[in-house]
Design a protein around this motif. Structure first.
Motif, mmCIF file in Angstrom:
data_model
loop_
_atom_site.group_PDB
_atom_site.id
_atom_site.type_symbol
_atom_site.label_atom_id
_atom_site.label_comp_id
_atom_site.label_asym_id
_atom_site.label_seq_id
_atom_site.Cartn_x
_atom_site.Cartn_y
_atom_site.Cartn_z
ATOM 1 N N GLU A 188 23.650 -58.373 6.999
ATOM 2 C CA GLU A 188 24.372 -58.959 8.137
ATOM 3 C C GLU A 188 23.407 -59.348 9.253
ATOM 4 O OE1 GLU A 188 25.217 -56.280 6.495
ATOM 5 O OE2 GLU A 188 27.256 -56.626 5.746
ATOM 6 N N TYR A 189 22.456 -58.454 9.544
ATOM 7 C CA TYR A 189 21.445 -58.767 10.558
ATOM 8 C C TYR A 189 20.639 -59.993 10.138
ATOM 9 C CZ TYR A 189 21.846 -54.593 13.529
ATOM 10 O OH TYR A 189 22.282 -53.643 14.425
ATOM 11 N N ALA A 190 20.232 -60.022 8.862
ATOM 12 C CA ALA A 190 19.410 -61.124 8.356
ATOM 13 C C ALA A 190 20.142 -62.450 8.476
ATOM 14 C CB ALA A 190 19.019 -60.862 6.902
ATOM 15 N N LEU A 191 21.438 -62.446 8.149
ATOM 16 C CA LEU A 191 22.225 -63.682 8.228
ATOM 17 C C LEU A 191 22.289 -64.193 9.662
ATOM 18 C CD1 LEU A 191 24.141 -65.840 7.117
ATOM 19 C CD2 LEU A 191 26.022 -64.213 7.432
ATOM 20 N N LEU A 192 22.628 -63.323 10.603
ATOM 21 C CA LEU A 192 22.777 -63.756 11.991
ATOM 22 C C LEU A 192 21.456 -64.234 12.587
ATOM 23 C CD1 LEU A 192 25.244 -61.036 13.315
ATOM 24 C CD2 LEU A 192 25.718 -63.455 12.922
ATOM 25 N N ILE A 193 20.383 -63.513 12.307
ATOM 26 C CA ILE A 193 19.067 -63.926 12.822
ATOM 27 C C ILE A 193 18.654 -65.261 12.207
ATOM 28 C CG2 ILE A 193 16.609 -63.351 12.861
ATOM 29 C CD1 ILE A 193 17.465 -60.390 13.050
ATOM 30 N N LEU A 194 18.922 -65.427 10.909
ATOM 31 C CA LEU A 194 18.595 -66.682 10.240
ATOM 32 C C LEU A 194 19.370 -67.847 10.842
ATOM 33 C CD1 LEU A 194 17.278 -68.315 7.949
ATOM 34 C CD2 LEU A 194 19.180 -67.610 6.468
ATOM 35 N N VAL A 195 20.658 -67.642 11.094
ATOM 36 C CA VAL A 195 21.480 -68.717 11.658
ATOM 37 C C VAL A 195 21.033 -69.060 13.078
ATOM 38 C CG1 VAL A 195 23.809 -69.423 12.288
ATOM 39 C CG2 VAL A 195 23.442 -68.107 10.205
ATOM 40 N N LEU B 94 25.893 -60.527 16.921
ATOM 41 C CA LEU B 94 24.734 -59.666 16.691
ATOM 42 C C LEU B 94 24.859 -58.369 17.492
ATOM 43 C CD1 LEU B 94 22.040 -59.754 15.114
ATOM 44 C CD2 LEU B 94 20.967 -60.644 17.181
ATOM 45 N N PHE B 95 25.288 -58.494 18.737
ATOM 46 C CA PHE B 95 25.455 -57.320 19.592
ATOM 47 C C PHE B 95 26.570 -56.419 19.069
ATOM 48 C CE2 PHE B 95 27.100 -55.354 23.626
ATOM 49 C CZ PHE B 95 26.004 -54.509 23.824
ATOM 50 N N GLN B 96 27.654 -57.013 18.625
ATOM 51 C CA GLN B 96 28.758 -56.248 18.067
ATOM 52 C C GLN B 96 28.331 -55.505 16.801
ATOM 53 O OE1 GLN B 96 30.971 -55.623 20.213
ATOM 54 N NE2 GLN B 96 32.822 -56.656 19.523
ATOM 55 N N LEU B 97 27.513 -56.149 16.003
ATOM 56 C CA LEU B 97 26.999 -55.513 14.790
ATOM 57 C C LEU B 97 26.157 -54.293 15.149
ATOM 58 C CD1 LEU B 97 26.694 -55.594 11.705
ATOM 59 C CD2 LEU B 97 24.722 -57.111 12.031
ATOM 60 N N ARG B 98 25.366 -54.423 16.184
ATOM 61 C CA ARG B 98 24.543 -53.296 16.653
ATOM 62 C C ARG B 98 25.417 -52.138 17.120
ATOM 63 N NH1 ARG B 98 22.763 -51.638 21.590
ATOM 64 N NH2 ARG B 98 20.802 -50.462 21.634
#
Length: 266
Positions: free
Chosen positions: A10-17, A55-59
């Motif tokens: 999930e982190y990888a997807l958001l950072i990639l986008v 991203l913040f919500q995922l954290r």
């Protein structure tokens, strides 16, 4: 570290986008003939804010800060409608620009369908809010929509095989779009295989680009692209923005408020 590993995909997807969003719009702001419009700037800002919010919500979820996650999540009541409204506004502006120039709008179907699909995904996330994993998966899947578009512009801007260098290379638009589409499907499939019970929303959203391509082909075959462009381009921009914002705001509020009232009553 353990918490990070749990959500590494999930982190990888958001950072990639986020990175693709920057490269996708790079030439608009820093290219040789850079001339960004206020519509594009508003869209870029709201898109990046949305991605950073996810991203913040995922954290917060990773740190098991569920109370903060729910409180921050209420900002989606504003951020979601604003995001869809700016996307709708950009769609109308793009179609109007195509009509005025006489060049048409080759992204008309993607712009219109992308706007509707984005609103649909956000609504589904809150319709299924009681299932936390599906709720999160649908919100995360919205990043796939931005990924496909950003990847397309990144390919035609920076990858030599996809650059448009004249009329004889216009076919590369189709090649770039197909490449972006297949990459999105691959990523959606990865999330589905990782968690078949809760990962299917990402696969579903990744298939939207194929659906949009089919609709585009169908409209071209029936000579309906121009009428669609004329209709969208003739819409009032202020009305479109406010209408999109208000409609989604009301729908999201109706989905969220009953739960909130029960919590307050308890």
């Amino acid at each position: 570290m353990i918490k990070f590993k749990k959500y590494i995909f999930e982190y990888a997807l958001l950072i990639l986008v986020i990175l693709l969003s920057i490269t996708g719009f790079w030439k608009i702001y820093f290219g040789e003939n850079a001339n960004p419009t206020p519509y594009q700037t508003l869209h870029v800002i709201t898109s990046l804010l949305w991605l950073f919010l996810l991203l913040f919500q995922l954290r917060l979820i990773g740190n098991k800060q569920y109370m903060h996650h729910r409180k921050i999540g209420l900002s989606i009541l504003i951020m979601g409608p604003l995001l869809v409204a700016t996307t709708a506004l950009l769609s109308v502006h793009s179609a109007h620009k195509g009509l005025v120039s006489g060049d048409g709008d080759f992204l008309i179907v993607q712009n219109v369908m992308g706007t509707l699909e984005l609103g649909f995904v956000i609504l589904l996330a809150f319709i299924l809010k009681k299932n936390r994993k599906l709720h999160g998966a649908f919100l995360l899947s919205s990043a796939i929509i931005f990924m496909g578009i950003a990847l397309f512009f990144t390919l035609i801007s920076f990858v030599p095989q996809f650059r448009i260098e004249g009329p004889e290379t216009f076919y590369r638009f189709i090649t770039a779009a197909a490449t972006a589409r297949y990459i999105c499907i691959f990523i959606g499939l990865l999330f589905f295989l990782k968690d078949r019970r809760n990962g299917w929303p990402l696969l579903l959203v990744s298939l939207f680009f194929s659906l949009n391509d089919y609709i585009n082909t169908l409209l071209i075959k029936n000579k309906l692209i121009q009428p669609l462009t004329e209709f969208v381009g003739s819409l009032n921009q202020v009305t479109t923005f406010l209408g999109s914002f208000i409609i989604l705001l009301i729908l999201l509020t109706l989905l969220v408020m009953p739960t909130k009232r029960r919590v307050l009553a308890g």
